[in-house]
Motif scaffolding. Structure first.
Motif, PDB file in Angstrom:
ATOM      1  N   TYR A  10     -29.654  35.769-107.979  1.00 20.28           N
ATOM      2  CA  TYR A  10     -29.581  34.341-107.641  1.00 20.28           C
ATOM      3  C   TYR A  10     -28.643  33.632-108.602  1.00 20.28           C
ATOM      4  CZ  TYR A  10     -32.820  33.990-111.558  1.00 20.28           C
ATOM      5  OH  TYR A  10     -33.385  34.094-112.804  1.00 20.28           O
ATOM      6  N   TRP A  11     -28.263  32.408-108.204  1.00 24.63           N
ATOM      7  CA  TRP A  11     -27.387  31.556-109.018  1.00 24.63           C
ATOM      8  C   TRP A  11     -28.047  30.180-109.086  1.00 24.63           C
ATOM      9  CZ3 TRP A  11     -26.262  35.211-105.563  1.00 24.63           C
ATOM     10  CH2 TRP A  11     -25.345  36.202-105.930  1.00 24.63           C
ATOM     11  N   GLY A  12     -27.572  29.333-109.996  1.00 19.95           N
ATOM     12  CA  GLY A  12     -28.105  27.964-110.087  1.00 19.95           C
ATOM     13  C   GLY A  12     -29.436  27.916-110.809  1.00 19.95           C
ATOM     14  N   GLY A  13     -30.186  26.839-110.605  1.00 16.06           N
ATOM     15  CA  GLY A  13     -31.528  26.714-111.164  1.00 16.06           C
ATOM     16  C   GLY A  13     -31.567  26.221-112.596  1.00 16.06           C
ATOM     17  N   LYS A  14     -30.423  26.294-113.305  1.00 13.55           N
ATOM     18  CA  LYS A  14     -30.430  25.871-114.710  1.00 13.55           C
ATOM     19  C   LYS A  14     -29.864  24.459-114.852  1.00 13.55           C
ATOM     20  CE  LYS A  14     -28.459  27.469-119.146  1.00 13.55           C
ATOM     21  NZ  LYS A  14     -29.005  26.431-119.941  1.00 13.55           N
ATOM     22  N   ASN A  15     -28.706  24.245-114.272  1.00 10.93           N
ATOM     23  CA  ASN A  15     -28.058  22.930-114.357  1.00 10.93           C
ATOM     24  C   ASN A  15     -28.167  22.170-113.041  1.00 10.93           C
ATOM     25  OD1 ASN A  15     -26.846  23.154-117.054  1.00 10.93           O
ATOM     26  ND2 ASN A  15     -25.795  24.887-116.137  1.00 10.93           N
ATOM     27  N   ALA A  16     -29.027  22.614-112.187  1.00  7.92           N
ATOM     28  CA  ALA A  16     -29.159  22.011-110.860  1.00  7.92           C
ATOM     29  C   ALA A  16     -30.561  22.270-110.339  1.00  7.92           C
ATOM     30  CB  ALA A  16     -28.130  22.640-109.916  1.00  7.92           C
ATOM     31  N   PRO A  17     -31.033  21.435-109.436  1.00  8.91           N
ATOM     32  CA  PRO A  17     -32.392  21.642-108.910  1.00  8.91           C
ATOM     33  C   PRO A  17     -32.461  22.702-107.827  1.00  8.91           C
ATOM     34  CG  PRO A  17     -31.401  19.688-107.947  1.00  8.91           C
ATOM     35  CD  PRO A  17     -30.408  20.197-108.950  1.00  8.91           C
ATOM     36  N   TYR A  18     -31.319  23.338-107.525  1.00  8.80           N
ATOM     37  CA  TYR A  18     -31.308  24.331-106.452  1.00  8.80           C
ATOM     38  C   TYR A  18     -31.101  25.740-106.985  1.00  8.80           C
ATOM     39  CZ  TYR A  18     -30.665  20.165-103.631  1.00  8.80           C
ATOM     40  OH  TYR A  18     -30.819  18.939-103.070  1.00  8.80           O
ATOM     41  N   ILE A  19     -31.791  26.686-106.345  1.00  6.19           N
ATOM     42  CA  ILE A  19     -31.592  28.106-106.645  1.00  6.19           C
ATOM     43  C   ILE A  19     -30.976  28.723-105.396  1.00  6.19           C
ATOM     44  CG2 ILE A  19     -32.788  30.267-107.154  1.00  6.19           C
ATOM     45  CD1 ILE A  19     -34.928  28.264-108.467  1.00  6.19           C
ATOM     46  N   TRP A  20     -29.872  29.396-105.611  1.00  2.00           N
ATOM     47  CA  TRP A  20     -29.106  29.978-104.500  1.00  2.00           C
ATOM     48  C   TRP A  20     -29.288  31.489-104.588  1.00  2.00           C
ATOM     49  CZ3 TRP A  20     -26.837  28.392-100.233  1.00  2.00           C
ATOM     50  CH2 TRP A  20     -25.718  29.023 -99.720  1.00  2.00           C
ATOM     51  N   MET A  21     -30.162  32.013-103.720  1.00  2.26           N
ATOM     52  CA  MET A  21     -30.524  33.428-103.840  1.00  2.26           C
ATOM     53  C   MET A  21     -29.836  34.262-102.763  1.00  2.26           C
ATOM     54  SD  MET A  21     -34.403  33.478-102.247  1.00  2.26           S
ATOM     55  CE  MET A  21     -34.360  35.215-101.816  1.00  2.26           C
ATOM     56  N   ALA A  22     -29.647  35.521-103.069  1.00  2.00           N
ATOM     57  CA  ALA A  22     -29.142  36.443-102.051  1.00  2.00           C
ATOM     58  C   ALA A  22     -30.312  36.796-101.132  1.00  2.00           C
ATOM     59  CB  ALA A  22     -28.601  37.692-102.720  1.00  2.00           C
TER      60      ALA A  22
END
Ligand code: MLT
Length: 395
Positions: A322-334
């Protein structure tokens, strides 16, 4: 015979989140007893902070007495609101004239309205996957839209190349949906590109409050941006105003094209097409930007960041990238190997009652990915994370 706006023929049948809400509603009606775990649209769950609530109560009181009553307020924003936003930027070293700040009813409304400033011949370039309103609003306005693809290979942060063409350029950082954030050096490349072509960047900063560490919150932290960028932001995610509707747009006075000043044009536009934004809401907004207001909204942001960590931990345990989740409220997962994003959406809804957002809804290159939002209730997010982990580990 009157001709309607035929550009609507070029749109998908329904807007992404509207379509999802209809699917969810149908599921809810068919299964009224099952709880639903909402990790879909980025809608906040925490109540507004006390500072904003108190200021809005006071503003309602103002409206109840002849001595303090306000009729129309200035169309471009109450001076105190414009000053408060400029003060927020000053804390990060960005000096704005308050007249460069315009009040708005939120970023999504403004992203479409702002297109009024540009000739129909101005083509739009969208980095994709992207918030679908950029594309849909441009199509409605009859603009040609082209795409620059983001993916794991460029860390979801595409940069201009020698063949890149754009008149209007949509950038969103931290990105919705991927959570990727441009560095200063990367944004400088976009600013230099726009200045060299006479292009204008429409910079969506709706998620800036989630940034940790030394990354740019605003395009105006980048030298040269004042001659090529407009920044659109909202209190929706920063301060939980999704249902309250308040935002701001920054148009530098130095931004000109073909001898026309875009700041002056927006004054002309707003004073014609709006009668301003509610006095009560702007008072709430001013309170958000006080020291106490900022302290309170940061607590809510930390709450959502904890949710993001819970979701990321579940994905880690399930071995999912996954990507995101740290500097954004969204987690972009495979999505799991070979599973299409809408099929994954159906599976999560039907099997574990989780609502997420299929990557394909953010553009063709979002296929194979899935977005989880951390804006939900903490307890629900914990349950959802457990269910998700269990489903992903199921053979
Ligand atoms: C999203 O989920 O992408 C956003 O909440 C939608 C929006 O801000 O309109």
């Amino acid at each position: 015979m009157l001709k309607p706006n035929v550009n609507y023929r070029n749109l998908k049948d329904s807007y992404l989140f509207f379509g999802i809400s209809k699917k969810v509603e149908a599921y809810r009606k068919a299964h009224p007893d099952l709880p639903l775990y909402r990790l879909g649209i980025g809608d906040v769950s925490r109540p507004l902070c006390d500072a904003a609530i108190q200021a809005m109560h006071d503003a309602v009181e103002d409206q109840s007495r002849a001595e303090t009553f306000h009729g129309y307020v200035p169309e471009c924003g109450i001076p105190e609101y414009r000053k408060a936003v400029a003060g927020y930027y000053a804390c990060r070293g960005v000096q704005l004239d308050p007249e460069e700040v315009f009040v708005s009813s939120g970023a999504s409304d403004e992203l479409g309205d702002i297109l009024d400033l540009f000739d129909k011949s101005a083509d739009a370039l969208v980095t994709q996957p992207a918030y679908p309103a950029y594309v849909d609003a441009s199509i409605m306005a009859g603009r040609k839209v082209s795409f620059l693809t983001a993916g794991p290979d460029n860390d979801f942060l595409p940069l201009p190349g020698k063949d890149t063409q754009a008149d209007l350029l949509y950038l969103c950082s931290p990105n919705n949906p991927t959570g990727a954030v441009y560095s200063r050096e990367q944004l400088q490349q976009w600013v230099d590109f726009a200045n060299s072509r006479g292009a204008v960047i429409l910079f969506d900063a709706a998620y800036e409050a989630f940034i940790e560490g030394d990354l740019p919150h605003s395009i105006f932290e980048i030298p040269g941006a004042e001659t090529c960028a407009i920044e659109i932001c909202s209190l929706s995610k920063t301060a939980g105003f999704t249902g309250t509707r308040l935002g701001y747009t920054v148009i530098p006075k130095a931004l000109e094209r073909d001898g026309m000043n875009l700041n002056a044009m927006w004054v002309r536009n707003r004073t014609t097409k709006t009668n301003g934004i509610s006095y009560i809401l702007q008072k709430g907004g001013i309170a958000v930007f006080t020291d106490e207001g900022l302290r309170q909204i940061r607590e809510n942001i930390q709450y959502y960041k904890r949710n993001a960590r819970v979701l990321m931990a579940a994905l880690d345990k399930a071995g999912i990238r996954y990507w995101g989740g740290k500097n954004a409220p969204y987690i972009w997962m495979a999505c799991p190997e070979g599973v299409k994003s809408w099929d994954f959406f159906d599976r999560l809804l039907n099997e574990i009652q989780i609502i997420g957002t299929p990557g394909e809804g953010f553009g063709a290159c979002g296929e194979g990915f899935f977005r989880l939002s951390s804006f939900g209730d903490a307890k629900d997010t914990e349950i959802a994370a457990e269910r998700l982990q269990e489903l992903l580990l199921r053979k």
